[in-house]
Design a protein around this motif. Structure first.
Motif, mmCIF file in Angstrom:
data_model
loop_
_atom_site.group_PDB
_atom_site.id
_atom_site.type_symbol
_atom_site.label_atom_id
_atom_site.label_comp_id
_atom_site.label_asym_id
_atom_site.label_seq_id
_atom_site.Cartn_x
_atom_site.Cartn_y
_atom_site.Cartn_z
ATOM 1 N N TRP A 63 0.815 -1.175 0.000
ATOM 2 C CA TRP A 63 0.000 0.000 0.000
ATOM 3 C C TRP A 63 0.873 1.258 0.000
ATOM 4 O O TRP A 63 0.598 2.186 -0.748
ATOM 5 N N GLU A 64 1.872 1.287 0.825
ATOM 6 C CA GLU A 64 2.720 2.487 0.895
ATOM 7 C C GLU A 64 3.398 2.775 -0.447
ATOM 8 O O GLU A 64 3.481 3.923 -0.870
ATOM 9 N N ARG A 65 3.901 1.741 -1.119
ATOM 10 C CA ARG A 65 4.537 1.956 -2.427
ATOM 11 C C ARG A 65 3.526 2.478 -3.442
ATOM 12 O O ARG A 65 3.827 3.380 -4.224
ATOM 13 N N ALA A 66 2.335 1.926 -3.433
ATOM 14 C CA ALA A 66 1.293 2.382 -4.362
ATOM 15 C C ALA A 66 0.841 3.795 -4.023
ATOM 16 O O ALA A 66 0.600 4.611 -4.918
ATOM 17 N N ARG A 67 0.747 4.096 -2.735
ATOM 18 C CA ARG A 67 0.310 5.422 -2.290
ATOM 19 C C ARG A 67 1.266 6.505 -2.767
ATOM 20 O O ARG A 67 0.864 7.629 -3.053
ATOM 21 N N GLU A 103 -1.418 14.307 3.450
ATOM 22 C CA GLU A 103 -1.123 13.152 2.598
ATOM 23 C C GLU A 103 -0.541 13.564 1.255
ATOM 24 O O GLU A 103 0.283 12.875 0.692
#
Length: 73
Positions: A1-5, A28
């Motif tokens: 999720w963090e990489r995609a975010r 964000e």
């Protein structure tokens, strides 16, 4: 999720888009804000924040880094 975010906003900005959210930019999206509004846009936002919130009590550190949205005091 963090990489995609992180990858999604990077790709959007790389292709000329801007990152937003139905609640506004907020913390964000702050890392990408200057890339699409420029340093002058950041200066304008900081100036407005200082003018409208001289005590720096409204959501400190949310829209701008504290050093840019700091109060005059």
């Amino acid at each position: 999720w963090e990489r995609a975010r992180v990858a999604a906003p990077d790709a959007i900005i790389q292709h000329g888009g801007a990152v937003g959210h139905h609640h506004g930019g907020g913390r964000e999206h702050r890392p990408w804000m200057e890339s699409y509004i420029g340093s002058e846009g950041m200066h304008v936002l900081a100036s407005l924040k200082t003018a409208l919130d001289p005590a720096g009590v409204m959501n400190p550190g949310k829209l701008l880094p504290r050093s840019q949205g700091a109060s005059r005091g």
